[in-house]
Scaffold this motif. Sequence first.
Motif, PDB file in Angstrom:
ATOM      1  N   ASP A 115      44.992  37.994  37.516  1.00  0.00           N
ATOM      2  CA  ASP A 115      43.928  37.939  38.522  1.00  0.00           C
ATOM      3  C   ASP A 115      44.569  37.860  39.906  1.00  0.00           C
ATOM      4  OD1 ASP A 115      41.812  37.476  40.190  1.00  0.00           O
ATOM      5  OD2 ASP A 115      41.188  35.587  39.264  1.00  0.00           O
ATOM      6  N   PRO A 116      44.477  38.917  40.722  1.00  0.00           N
ATOM      7  CA  PRO A 116      45.149  38.887  42.027  1.00  0.00           C
ATOM      8  C   PRO A 116      44.599  37.834  42.976  1.00  0.00           C
ATOM      9  CG  PRO A 116      43.715  40.806  41.847  1.00  0.00           C
ATOM     10  CD  PRO A 116      43.775  40.187  40.480  1.00  0.00           C
ATOM     11  N   ALA A 117      43.409  37.331  42.715  1.00  0.00           N
ATOM     12  CA  ALA A 117      42.831  36.313  43.591  1.00  0.00           C
ATOM     13  C   ALA A 117      43.481  34.953  43.394  1.00  0.00           C
ATOM     14  CB  ALA A 117      41.325  36.211  43.355  1.00  0.00           C
ATOM     15  N   THR A 118      44.086  34.730  42.225  1.00  0.00           N
ATOM     16  CA  THR A 118      44.670  33.414  41.932  1.00  0.00           C
ATOM     17  C   THR A 118      46.157  33.481  41.610  1.00  0.00           C
ATOM     18  OG1 THR A 118      44.074  33.612  39.583  1.00  0.00           O
ATOM     19  CG2 THR A 118      42.468  32.561  41.053  1.00  0.00           C
ATOM     20  N   ALA A 119      46.708  34.672  41.434  1.00  0.00           N
ATOM     21  CA  ALA A 119      48.109  34.811  41.022  1.00  0.00           C
ATOM     22  C   ALA A 119      49.061  34.300  42.098  1.00  0.00           C
ATOM     23  CB  ALA A 119      48.407  36.276  40.712  1.00  0.00           C
ATOM     24  N   TYR A 143      46.666  45.810  42.711  1.00  0.00           N
ATOM     25  CA  TYR A 143      47.015  44.481  42.204  1.00  0.00           C
ATOM     26  C   TYR A 143      48.032  43.805  43.124  1.00  0.00           C
ATOM     27  CZ  TYR A 143      48.834  40.608  39.600  1.00  0.00           C
ATOM     28  OH  TYR A 143      49.230  39.339  39.264  1.00  0.00           O
ATOM     29  N   ASP A 144      49.199  44.395  43.276  1.00  0.00           N
ATOM     30  CA  ASP A 144      50.287  43.731  44.017  1.00  0.00           C
ATOM     31  C   ASP A 144      49.911  43.478  45.472  1.00  0.00           C
ATOM     32  OD1 ASP A 144      53.139  44.034  42.257  1.00  0.00           O
ATOM     33  OD2 ASP A 144      51.528  45.391  41.715  1.00  0.00           O
ATOM     34  N   LEU A 145      49.302  44.455  46.114  1.00  0.00           N
ATOM     35  CA  LEU A 145      48.962  44.274  47.528  1.00  0.00           C
ATOM     36  C   LEU A 145      47.837  43.275  47.717  1.00  0.00           C
ATOM     37  CD1 LEU A 145      49.305  47.918  48.889  1.00  0.00           C
ATOM     38  CD2 LEU A 145      51.024  46.109  48.721  1.00  0.00           C
ATOM     39  N   SER A 146      46.930  43.201  46.749  1.00  0.00           N
ATOM     40  CA  SER A 146      45.858  42.205  46.832  1.00  0.00           C
ATOM     41  C   SER A 146      46.391  40.799  46.580  1.00  0.00           C
ATOM     42  CB  SER A 146      44.742  42.532  45.847  1.00  0.00           C
ATOM     43  OG  SER A 146      44.119  43.756  46.196  1.00  0.00           O
ATOM     44  N   VAL A 147      47.434  40.670  45.774  1.00  0.00           N
ATOM     45  CA  VAL A 147      48.094  39.368  45.611  1.00  0.00           C
ATOM     46  C   VAL A 147      48.633  38.902  46.964  1.00  0.00           C
ATOM     47  CG1 VAL A 147      50.069  38.153  44.603  1.00  0.00           C
ATOM     48  CG2 VAL A 147      48.664  39.640  43.169  1.00  0.00           C
ATOM     49  N   LEU A 148      49.290  39.803  47.681  1.00  0.00           N
ATOM     50  CA  LEU A 148      49.819  39.434  48.997  1.00  0.00           C
ATOM     51  C   LEU A 148      48.696  39.050  49.947  1.00  0.00           C
ATOM     52  CD1 LEU A 148      52.628  42.107  49.585  1.00  0.00           C
ATOM     53  CD2 LEU A 148      52.824  39.813  48.594  1.00  0.00           C
ATOM     54  N   ARG A 149      47.595  39.779  49.912  1.00  0.00           N
ATOM     55  CA  ARG A 149      46.462  39.447  50.788  1.00  0.00           C
ATOM     56  C   ARG A 149      45.909  38.065  50.448  1.00  0.00           C
ATOM     57  NH1 ARG A 149      41.910  41.883  53.089  1.00  0.00           N
ATOM     58  NH2 ARG A 149      43.354  43.259  54.168  1.00  0.00           N
ATOM     59  N   ALA A 150      45.743  37.789  49.158  1.00  0.00           N
ATOM     60  CA  ALA A 150      45.175  36.507  48.750  1.00  0.00           C
ATOM     61  C   ALA A 150      46.087  35.347  49.132  1.00  0.00           C
ATOM     62  CB  ALA A 150      44.916  36.506  47.244  1.00  0.00           C
ATOM     63  N   HIS A 163      38.070  57.932  39.832  1.00  0.00           N
ATOM     64  CA  HIS A 163      38.450  57.436  38.504  1.00  0.00           C
ATOM     65  C   HIS A 163      37.737  56.128  38.195  1.00  0.00           C
ATOM     66  CE1 HIS A 163      40.919  56.300  35.060  1.00  0.00           C
ATOM     67  NE2 HIS A 163      41.068  55.125  35.633  1.00  0.00           N
ATOM     68  N   ALA A 164      37.668  55.227  39.182  1.00  0.00           N
ATOM     69  CA  ALA A 164      37.052  53.926  38.973  1.00  0.00           C
ATOM     70  C   ALA A 164      35.558  54.060  38.682  1.00  0.00           C
ATOM     71  CB  ALA A 164      37.284  53.035  40.189  1.00  0.00           C
ATOM     72  N   VAL A 165      34.876  54.948  39.401  1.00  0.00           N
ATOM     73  CA  VAL A 165      33.447  55.164  39.160  1.00  0.00           C
ATOM     74  C   VAL A 165      33.220  55.690  37.749  1.00  0.00           C
ATOM     75  CG1 VAL A 165      31.466  56.597  39.782  1.00  0.00           C
ATOM     76  CG2 VAL A 165      32.795  55.461  41.562  1.00  0.00           C
ATOM     77  N   SER A 166      34.054  56.640  37.340  1.00  0.00           N
ATOM     78  CA  SER A 166      33.925  57.196  35.993  1.00  0.00           C
ATOM     79  C   SER A 166      34.156  56.134  34.935  1.00  0.00           C
ATOM     80  CB  SER A 166      34.912  58.352  35.815  1.00  0.00           C
ATOM     81  OG  SER A 166      34.859  58.861  34.502  1.00  0.00           O
ATOM     82  N   LEU A 167      35.190  55.317  35.144  1.00  0.00           N
ATOM     83  CA  LEU A 167      35.495  54.258  34.179  1.00  0.00           C
ATOM     84  C   LEU A 167      34.397  53.203  34.164  1.00  0.00           C
ATOM     85  CD1 LEU A 167      37.434  52.973  32.148  1.00  0.00           C
ATOM     86  CD2 LEU A 167      38.661  51.938  34.084  1.00  0.00           C
ATOM     87  N   LEU A 226      36.568  49.285  43.327  1.00  0.00           N
ATOM     88  CA  LEU A 226      36.500  50.703  43.673  1.00  0.00           C
ATOM     89  C   LEU A 226      37.394  51.034  44.864  1.00  0.00           C
ATOM     90  CD1 LEU A 226      32.622  51.228  43.452  1.00  0.00           C
ATOM     91  CD2 LEU A 226      34.323  51.744  41.690  1.00  0.00           C
ATOM     92  N   SER A 227      38.174  50.057  45.341  1.00  0.00           N
ATOM     93  CA  SER A 227      38.931  50.229  46.579  1.00  0.00           C
ATOM     94  C   SER A 227      40.430  50.352  46.337  1.00  0.00           C
ATOM     95  CB  SER A 227      38.689  49.043  47.527  1.00  0.00           C
ATOM     96  OG  SER A 227      37.318  48.933  47.852  1.00  0.00           O
ATOM     97  N   TRP A 228      41.066  51.171  47.127  1.00  0.00           N
ATOM     98  CA  TRP A 228      42.515  51.381  47.114  1.00  0.00           C
ATOM     99  C   TRP A 228      42.970  51.527  48.563  1.00  0.00           C
ATOM    100  CZ3 TRP A 228      46.005  54.713  49.124  1.00  0.00           C
ATOM    101  CH2 TRP A 228      47.278  54.723  48.568  1.00  0.00           C
ATOM    102  N   PRO A 229      44.126  50.970  48.955  1.00  0.00           N
ATOM    103  CA  PRO A 229      45.186  50.377  48.137  1.00  0.00           C
ATOM    104  C   PRO A 229      45.060  48.876  47.900  1.00  0.00           C
ATOM    105  CG  PRO A 229      45.961  50.610  50.378  1.00  0.00           C
ATOM    106  CD  PRO A 229      44.573  51.185  50.349  1.00  0.00           C
ATOM    107  N   MET A 230      43.991  48.259  48.405  1.00  0.00           N
ATOM    108  CA  MET A 230      43.744  46.859  48.097  1.00  0.00           C
ATOM    109  C   MET A 230      42.324  46.697  47.618  1.00  0.00           C
ATOM    110  SD  MET A 230      45.751  44.370  50.787  1.00  0.00           S
ATOM    111  CE  MET A 230      44.981  44.969  52.269  1.00  0.00           C
ATOM    112  N   ILE A 231      42.083  45.640  46.862  1.00  0.00           N
ATOM    113  CA  ILE A 231      40.734  45.356  46.386  1.00  0.00           C
ATOM    114  C   ILE A 231      39.849  45.039  47.584  1.00  0.00           C
ATOM    115  CG2 ILE A 231      39.338  43.740  45.036  1.00  0.00           C
ATOM    116  CD1 ILE A 231      41.754  43.438  43.161  1.00  0.00           C
ATOM    117  N   GLY A 232      38.684  45.680  47.606  1.00  0.00           N
ATOM    118  CA  GLY A 232      37.785  45.507  48.753  1.00  0.00           C
ATOM    119  C   GLY A 232      37.039  44.196  48.725  1.00  0.00           C
TER     120      GLY A 232
END
Length: 223
Positions: free
Chosen positions: A20-24, A102-109, A197-201, A217-223
């Motif tokens: 979980d990038p929000a808590t990692a 994942y990795d960039l959102s870890v840094l943001r969090a 891809h995310a919408v389809s999945l 649905l966001s790249w390169p970080m979770i929106g």
Amino acid sequence: MATFDASRMLSFDLETTSTDPATARIVTSALVRIDGKEVTATEELADPGVEIPEAAAAIHGITTNKARAEGRDHDEVLRETVEAIKQGWEDGLTLVVFNAPYDLSVLRALTGDFTVTGPVYDPLVIDRARDRRRGKRTLSDMAQHYGVRLDNAHEATSDAMAAARIAWKQVRSLWPDLAEMNEGELMEYQAVQFYRHAVSLRQFLAGKGKSVDDFNLSWPMIG
């Protein structure tokens, strides 16, 4: 605006305490700097300051005891990682990150204010966009598919090096048109492809009755 030069990359990978990038929190941070023929790899072991779950340790091989005994201060490793990434962008390098959100959102969090201020290249996004084959697309699977070496999966430096090798092969051998896009075009292309891809999945999972409330649905970080 500059285009993506696969001979000038900074490949980045984290091993963490959680999926979980929000808590990692960071366990290891690896940066492989490729500038022409000059390749420099650095990896830092951090004491995350929390227990490393057994499930996470089983993946990357680093236990709580090892991190506490041998790891550096977590916030110092975090600060140096962000500084190295920003320096890479200032030096004109493209940041290569497999599964960047994942990795960039870890840094943001962890920092609260990390932002993407330079080009990012995500081999996973490109692979999904350009190759419609069936099957898994883990880094190990993709390394095998592209015929590149992955010395030790889930060891941060090995993962970062493999991601760089895949990126090089994608741009230099398979889809050279990617190198003709300027930085803005390449970033937009990846964001659009990730979204599609995310919408389809998400639609597929919703059809199976699974929850998609927090689907990214966001790249390169979770929106």
